[in-house]
Design a protein around this motif. Structure first.
Motif, PDB file in Angstrom:
ATOM      1  N   LEU A 236       3.635 -10.647 -19.717  1.00 23.67           N
ATOM      2  CA  LEU A 236       2.371 -10.232 -20.322  1.00 23.67           C
ATOM      3  C   LEU A 236       2.685  -9.304 -21.490  1.00 23.67           C
ATOM      4  CD1 LEU A 236       0.374  -9.260 -17.105  1.00 23.67           C
ATOM      5  CD2 LEU A 236      -0.152 -11.201 -18.591  1.00 23.67           C
ATOM      6  N   ASN A 237       1.801  -9.292 -22.502  1.00 22.98           N
ATOM      7  CA  ASN A 237       1.955  -8.266 -23.524  1.00 22.98           C
ATOM      8  C   ASN A 237       1.142  -7.038 -23.127  1.00 22.98           C
ATOM      9  OD1 ASN A 237      -0.775  -8.581 -24.491  1.00 22.98           O
ATOM     10  ND2 ASN A 237      -0.092 -10.393 -25.644  1.00 22.98           N
ATOM     11  N   TYR A 238       1.333  -5.953 -23.861  1.00 19.54           N
ATOM     12  CA  TYR A 238       0.681  -4.693 -23.498  1.00 19.54           C
ATOM     13  C   TYR A 238      -0.838  -4.818 -23.432  1.00 19.54           C
ATOM     14  CZ  TYR A 238       5.100  -2.193 -24.331  1.00 19.54           C
ATOM     15  OH  TYR A 238       6.386  -1.726 -24.271  1.00 19.54           O
ATOM     16  N   VAL A 258      -0.831   2.637 -22.067  1.00 15.23           N
ATOM     17  CA  VAL A 258      -0.923   3.367 -23.346  1.00 15.23           C
ATOM     18  C   VAL A 258       0.331   4.183 -23.660  1.00 15.23           C
ATOM     19  CG1 VAL A 258      -2.252   5.061 -24.653  1.00 15.23           C
ATOM     20  CG2 VAL A 258      -3.438   3.388 -23.215  1.00 15.23           C
ATOM     21  N   PRO A 259       0.875   4.986 -22.734  1.00 13.49           N
ATOM     22  CA  PRO A 259       2.078   5.758 -23.082  1.00 13.49           C
ATOM     23  C   PRO A 259       3.297   4.895 -23.409  1.00 13.49           C
ATOM     24  CG  PRO A 259       1.034   6.623 -21.082  1.00 13.49           C
ATOM     25  CD  PRO A 259       0.397   5.304 -21.373  1.00 13.49           C
ATOM     26  N   LEU A 260       3.302   3.656 -22.920  1.00 21.76           N
ATOM     27  CA  LEU A 260       4.455   2.786 -23.148  1.00 21.76           C
ATOM     28  C   LEU A 260       4.424   2.134 -24.524  1.00 21.76           C
ATOM     29  CD1 LEU A 260       4.497   0.967 -19.677  1.00 21.76           C
ATOM     30  CD2 LEU A 260       5.741   3.041 -20.338  1.00 21.76           C
ATOM     31  N   ILE A 261       3.203   1.924 -25.039  1.00 23.63           N
ATOM     32  CA  ILE A 261       3.061   1.205 -26.305  1.00 23.63           C
ATOM     33  C   ILE A 261       3.717   1.964 -27.456  1.00 23.63           C
ATOM     34  CG2 ILE A 261       1.388   0.374 -28.003  1.00 23.63           C
ATOM     35  CD1 ILE A 261      -0.530  -0.172 -25.679  1.00 23.63           C
ATOM     36  N   GLU A 262       3.499   3.263 -27.479  1.00 18.92           N
ATOM     37  CA  GLU A 262       3.999   4.084 -28.585  1.00 18.92           C
ATOM     38  C   GLU A 262       5.507   3.930 -28.773  1.00 18.92           C
ATOM     39  OE1 GLU A 262       4.370   8.820 -29.820  1.00 18.92           O
ATOM     40  OE2 GLU A 262       3.168   8.210 -28.075  1.00 18.92           O
ATOM     41  N   LYS A 264       7.273   1.490 -27.269  1.00 14.45           N
ATOM     42  CA  LYS A 264       7.618   0.105 -26.943  1.00 14.45           C
ATOM     43  C   LYS A 264       8.568   0.027 -25.751  1.00 14.45           C
ATOM     44  CE  LYS A 264       6.712  -1.862 -31.508  1.00 14.45           C
ATOM     45  NZ  LYS A 264       7.224  -2.676 -32.625  1.00 14.45           N
ATOM     46  N   ILE A 265       8.209   0.746 -24.714  1.00 13.01           N
ATOM     47  CA  ILE A 265       9.034   0.761 -23.499  1.00 13.01           C
ATOM     48  C   ILE A 265       8.581  -0.378 -22.602  1.00 13.01           C
ATOM     49  CG2 ILE A 265       9.671   2.086 -21.439  1.00 13.01           C
ATOM     50  CD1 ILE A 265       9.020   4.627 -23.109  1.00 13.01           C
ATOM     51  N   PRO A 266       9.466  -1.330 -22.288  1.00 13.86           N
ATOM     52  CA  PRO A 266       9.055  -2.442 -21.421  1.00 13.86           C
ATOM     53  C   PRO A 266       8.833  -1.977 -19.980  1.00 13.86           C
ATOM     54  CG  PRO A 266      11.401  -2.578 -21.902  1.00 13.86           C
ATOM     55  CD  PRO A 266      10.863  -1.452 -22.738  1.00 13.86           C
ATOM     56  N   LEU A 267       7.862  -2.609 -19.343  1.00 12.79           N
ATOM     57  CA  LEU A 267       7.546  -2.336 -17.938  1.00 12.79           C
ATOM     58  C   LEU A 267       7.752  -3.620 -17.155  1.00 12.79           C
ATOM     59  CD1 LEU A 267       6.151  -1.004 -15.454  1.00 12.79           C
ATOM     60  CD2 LEU A 267       3.953  -1.570 -16.513  1.00 12.79           C
ATOM     61  N   ARG A 268       8.467  -3.513 -16.034  1.00 11.30           N
ATOM     62  CA  ARG A 268       8.646  -4.687 -15.174  1.00 11.30           C
ATOM     63  C   ARG A 268       8.134  -4.360 -13.778  1.00 11.30           C
ATOM     64  NH1 ARG A 268      11.350  -9.472 -15.657  1.00 11.30           N
ATOM     65  NH2 ARG A 268      12.455  -8.823 -17.550  1.00 11.30           N
ATOM     66  N   ILE A 269       7.250  -5.228 -13.262  1.00  7.71           N
ATOM     67  CA  ILE A 269       6.718  -5.083 -11.909  1.00  7.71           C
ATOM     68  C   ILE A 269       7.634  -5.852 -10.959  1.00  7.71           C
ATOM     69  CG2 ILE A 269       4.688  -5.345 -10.432  1.00  7.71           C
ATOM     70  CD1 ILE A 269       4.135  -3.653 -12.878  1.00  7.71           C
ATOM     71  N   LEU A 270       8.180  -5.161  -9.960  1.00  2.00           N
ATOM     72  CA  LEU A 270       9.157  -5.760  -9.043  1.00  2.00           C
ATOM     73  C   LEU A 270       8.763  -5.495  -7.595  1.00  2.00           C
ATOM     74  CD1 LEU A 270      12.309  -4.587 -11.011  1.00  2.00           C
ATOM     75  CD2 LEU A 270      11.553  -6.966 -10.792  1.00  2.00           C
ATOM     76  N   ASN A 271       9.416  -6.214  -6.684  1.00  2.00           N
ATOM     77  CA  ASN A 271       9.125  -6.110  -5.258  1.00  2.00           C
ATOM     78  C   ASN A 271      10.282  -5.424  -4.537  1.00  2.00           C
ATOM     79  OD1 ASN A 271       8.432  -6.425  -2.583  1.00  2.00           O
ATOM     80  ND2 ASN A 271       7.934  -8.601  -2.752  1.00  2.00           N
ATOM     81  N   ILE A 282       6.225  -6.705 -18.783  1.00  2.00           N
ATOM     82  CA  ILE A 282       5.156  -6.315 -19.704  1.00  2.00           C
ATOM     83  C   ILE A 282       5.823  -5.650 -20.906  1.00  2.00           C
ATOM     84  CG2 ILE A 282       3.115  -4.874 -20.031  1.00  2.00           C
ATOM     85  CD1 ILE A 282       2.701  -5.069 -16.971  1.00  2.00           C
ATOM     86  N   SER A 283       5.590  -6.217 -22.077  1.00  2.00           N
ATOM     87  CA  SER A 283       6.283  -5.699 -23.261  1.00  2.00           C
ATOM     88  C   SER A 283       5.438  -5.937 -24.502  1.00  2.00           C
ATOM     89  CB  SER A 283       7.646  -6.390 -23.425  1.00  2.00           C
ATOM     90  OG  SER A 283       7.473  -7.726 -23.855  1.00  2.00           O
ATOM     91  N   ALA A 284       6.029  -5.575 -25.661  1.00  2.00           N
ATOM     92  CA  ALA A 284       5.327  -5.772 -26.931  1.00  2.00           C
ATOM     93  C   ALA A 284       5.454  -7.202 -27.440  1.00  2.00           C
ATOM     94  CB  ALA A 284       5.891  -4.806 -27.972  1.00  2.00           C
ATOM     95  N   GLU A 285       6.306  -8.006 -26.807  1.00  2.00           N
ATOM     96  CA  GLU A 285       6.518  -9.379 -27.266  1.00  2.00           C
ATOM     97  C   GLU A 285       5.250 -10.212 -27.073  1.00  2.00           C
ATOM     98  OE1 GLU A 285       9.257 -10.496 -28.807  1.00  2.00           O
ATOM     99  OE2 GLU A 285       9.939  -8.413 -28.702  1.00  2.00           O
TER     100      GLU A 285
END
Length: 801
Positions: A236-238, A258-262, A264-271, A282-285
């Motif tokens: 997903l994108n931001y 919002v804090p990640l966008i500035e 461009k810190i990628p977020l990954r949801i894991l189990n 989740i990234s800017a791509e």
């Protein structure tokens, strides 16, 4: 650079038995410095809230407190100060039987402080040099307790100052969800606020990645606990993730992205429990266009603001939202009527009463002048949002919802035009998810079927559906799921559907009140419902409207509903139209023959049908075809028909002519004629002395019919045969036609005379075709033929859903 790893409460709940969390941290620590953000362990936050409420009500809470201690107890880890504070708070609340938001925050914060200390010590025990940090000293907020807003300037300064001191530390542990005011009063950031804490820490420490470990394999196209066919989303994108969080994705906080966008810190949801899964990135791509996911907001309420006197007045909506904003009440979904006469919007249900009071105060003068008429609250709603949906293709899921009896109260299209939110009744949101998900994501559409009547035709039908199920799923993308099978006494249920050994699947039956089928479908949120009536009784047709009102289409081999009073017939069709449901009954007249559809088509196209005549009964066709040409007594021919399963259990039901009369009446009503059953002249083929016998007595005395029928046979000429026919004639443009059933002699070389076996034949005379009728002929009896006809109706319905 470092990585931020956040672990949710469910990930921590298995610490006693599962070492995944410790192993995950150890593996990442080999290549990077880590900042670990943790939620409270398991359901600690819920337990603390329950304790507060029990203390407030002055009820015993020792058992709950013990449960809390057991959940958070780890040997050699000292958390005594926190539990002492918890007990003191509860004692105080119990004494005054009340508590403030400030007290609630202080109590709930203990959950995160305990879990961060526990995790720190467990890491140390595991040989990892972990350092505990009290995050209440890092995250600085305002004094809006229970949902505090972060003061980003003070927080960034506090985080950077603290982490400069810890520059040599490779493994830092802190609690999420908590902070403090400038006066160091403890606050919380609201539910799921741990994600926001982690995102802020990632921003202010310029982390290279934020890894959010939870209890699922990532973000799905819908909540997999509600929609079994939901698929994991790879990327997903931001912007998309932010929309998901805003509209109810439970594993994302609305402010997390919002804090990640500035930076461009990628977020990954894991189990946590499935470390092999790659989760959701989740990234800017950029990502491809299209619907990404369905989300649900449950704990919300709809405020309806209505005033006819507001016509022409501007700024009403500004007054509404300014008044709410001053009181820190957020609005999520808005739908406005024309000329600002009406406005509906969604708020948190806990704030609905306050919102109503605020608006009543703001518009008190308008109430006095009657410009504003009403401000009401609807708490029985949920908001289903389709993230990535635009209006161009919205008609498909919307139409599917309406067909399933789900009519949105209001809907809202986002400014981007790529997200649509629907406000629906709360009781319907799970069913709505199934319906929309099946339409949008191309998974097989599930059609849920309840079959009433498991006799000869019913059993064959069940076997046919099960045998063809896989092929239909592959060719048509339709899953046929038989969830209920009933007879006159009992009903059996299987949510996941009956299979080839369906009779062995029957568990303890429920009494078949028919209502139980409706209630079961509601309870299990089943969509695309079809009721199959394979009975011959009047009780089920009299309940058709109940099923239609509860979202069922009807398929029936039972002729009763179409031959009750014309008033019932008309009301049933009006109810079908009102509920946008269908009632198919092709097998009512010609078993598997395409008769009713063709007559409907001719009639609707304006063709003037002048007469319909034919052998309507496959049973009587078989009997008189055989009797007319073979040298056998009538009783022997009738017994052969009984043994082949062509007759009803009581053969007099066929020989009385009533069945043929019902079929004739059905065709008459397809031509908009208003005939009643009593209008039909019916020749009963059973001599009067046999009509009052029991079934057993009649079957034992079949030979007594031979003399009567031998006399009829003796009267035949060499080129004649007997046929029992139904005929609709007269001026069919009037209100009623002439209907009669009778046993007649016909030339053996005529269309009627050339019938063989159990075939039926229908001659349809029209104005255009004159004396040359349209002839439809074929098998008119038999369980397999009838079941196949019912199956055909089911598939026609299923494809339209």
């Amino acid at each position: 650079m470092s990585k931020v790893l956040k672990f949710g409460g469910k990930s921590l709940a298995s610490l006693h038995t599962n070492k995944n969390l410790l192993n995950i941290i150890a593996n990442y620590l080999e290549t990077s410095s880590l900042i670990i953000v943790v939620s409270a362990i398991g359901n600690t936050t819920d337990l603390l809230l329950e304790l507060l409420e029990k203390a407030k009500a002055n009820k015993p809470y020792a058992d709950h407190l013990q449960e809390l201690k057991a959940l958070n107890f780890y040997p050699q880890i000292n958390t005594e100060e926190h539990f002492k504070l918890i007990e003191n708070i509860l004692q105080g609340v119990s004494l005054i039987q009340d508590y403030s938001p400030k007290v609630q925050d202080l109590l709930l914060a203990q959950g995160e402080l305990i879990s961060s200390k526990v995790v720190t010590q467990l890491l140390l025990n595991h040989g990892l040099k972990a350092t505990f940090v009290n995050s209440t000293q890092l995250i600085k907020t305002d004094a809006y307790f229970t949902a505090a807003n972060v003061n980003e300037t003070l927080t960034e300064l506090a985080v950077q100052t603290e982490f400069e001191k810890l520059a040599d530390k490779k493994l830092i542990v802190l609690g999420g969800f908590i902070g403090s005011t400038a006066e160091n009063e403890v606050t919380t950031l609201g539910r799921n606020g741990s994600n926001l804490t982690a995102a802020l820490i990632a921003n202010y420490t310029q982390a290279e990645e934020f890894l959010n470990f939870t209890h699922v394999d990532g973000i799905y196209t819908a909540n997999p606990e509600w929609v079994a066919s939901a698929k994991r989303i790879e990327h997903l994108n931001y912007s998309e993730a932010n929309e998901l969080a805003t509209f109810g994705a439970s594993i994302l906080h609305a402010k997390t992205i919002v804090p990640l966008i500035e930076k461009k810190i990628p977020l990954r949801i894991l189990n946590t429990l499935n470390p092999e899964s790659t989760g959701t990135l989740i990234s800017a791509e950029p990502t491809p266009n299209g619907v990404k996911s369905l989300t649900v907001l449950q704990n919300v309420a709809l405020i309806n603001f209505h005033g006819k006197g507001l016509f022409g007045k501007v700024g009403v909506d500004a007054r509404i939202f300014n008044a709410l904003a001053k009181n820190n009440i957020s609005v999520s979904v808005i739908s406005q009527g024309s000329s600002e006469r009406g406005l509906g919007f969604v708020v948190n249900d806990s704030e609905a009463a306050s919102a109503k009071e605020i608006l009543e105060y703001e518009f008190q003068q308008d109430f006095y002048t009657k410009d504003v008429e009403n401000i009401s609250i609807n708490n029985n709603i949920a908001v289903v949002s389709i993230i990535g949906q635009d209006l161009k293709s919205f008609h498909k899921p919307y139409s599917a919802l309406v067909k399933n009896g789900i009519v949105p109260i209001l809907f809202n299209n986002s400014v981007s035009g790529k997200n649509i939110s629907l406000v629906i009744e709360k009781a319907q949101f799970k069913k709505a998810l199934h319906v929309i998900h099946g339409q949008i994501f191309g998974v097989n559409k599930t059609v849920n079927i309840a079959i009433v009547g498991k006799g000869t035709v019913g059993s064959v039908l069940i076997d046919q559906i099960i045998a063809s199920k896989n092929q239909i799923a592959e060719r048509k993308n339709i899953d046929l799921n038989i969830f209920a099978i009933a007879n006159s006494h009992s009903v059996y249920f299987s949510t996941n559907g009956f299979n080839t050994d369906w009779q062995d699947q029957f568990q303890t039956p429920q009494t078949n009140s028919l209502s139980s089928i409706i209630e079961y479908a509601k309870e299990h949120h089943l969509e695309n419902l079809i009721l199959i009536d394979n009975t011959a009784a009047e009780s089920l047709p009299n309940r058709y409207n109940d099923f239609i009102n509860n979202g069922f289409d009807i398929v029936s081999s039972n002729k009763i509903a179409n031959t009750l009073s014309f008033e019932f017939y008309k009301n049933l069709r009006e109810n079908l139209k009102k509920n946008q449901k269908q009632y198919l009954y092709e097998t009512n007249v010609g078993a598997g023959l395409p008769l009713i559809d063709n007559i409907k088509l001719l009639h609707l196209s304006g063709e003037n049908i002048t007469k319909i005549k034919g052998v309507f009964s496959g049973t009587l066709s078989y009997i008189f075809n055989l009797f007319s040409v073979e040298n056998k007594p009538f009783s022997e021919v009738l017994r052969a028909a009984i043994e082949k399963g062509f007759t009803e259990p009581d053969p007099r039901d066929d020989l009385s002519g009533t069945d043929v009369a019902r079929k004739l009446l059905i065709l008459a009503r397809e031509l908009d004629l208003e005939n009643e059953l009593q209008d039909i002249s019916i020749q009963n083929l059973i001599p009067s002395e046999f009509q009052s016998l029991t079934v057993q007595e009649f079957l034992a005395q079949l030979s007594g019919l031979n003399n009567h029928y031998d006399d009829l046979k003796q009267q035949l000429k060499s080129n004649e045969v007997l046929r029992y026919v139904g005929e609709l004639s007269g001026d069919l443009q009037q209100q009623k036609g002439v209907l009669e059933t009778k046993l007649i002699k016909v030339d053996k070389n005529s269309a009627l005379g050339q019938l063989s076996g159990s075939d039926s034949i229908f001659e349809i005379y029209t104005e255009s075709y004159g004396d040359r009728p349209i002839i439809i002929q074929g098998a008119g009896a038999g369980a397999h033929v009838t079941a196949r006809g019912v199956f055909g109706d089911i598939l026609r319905l299923a494809e339209k859903k």
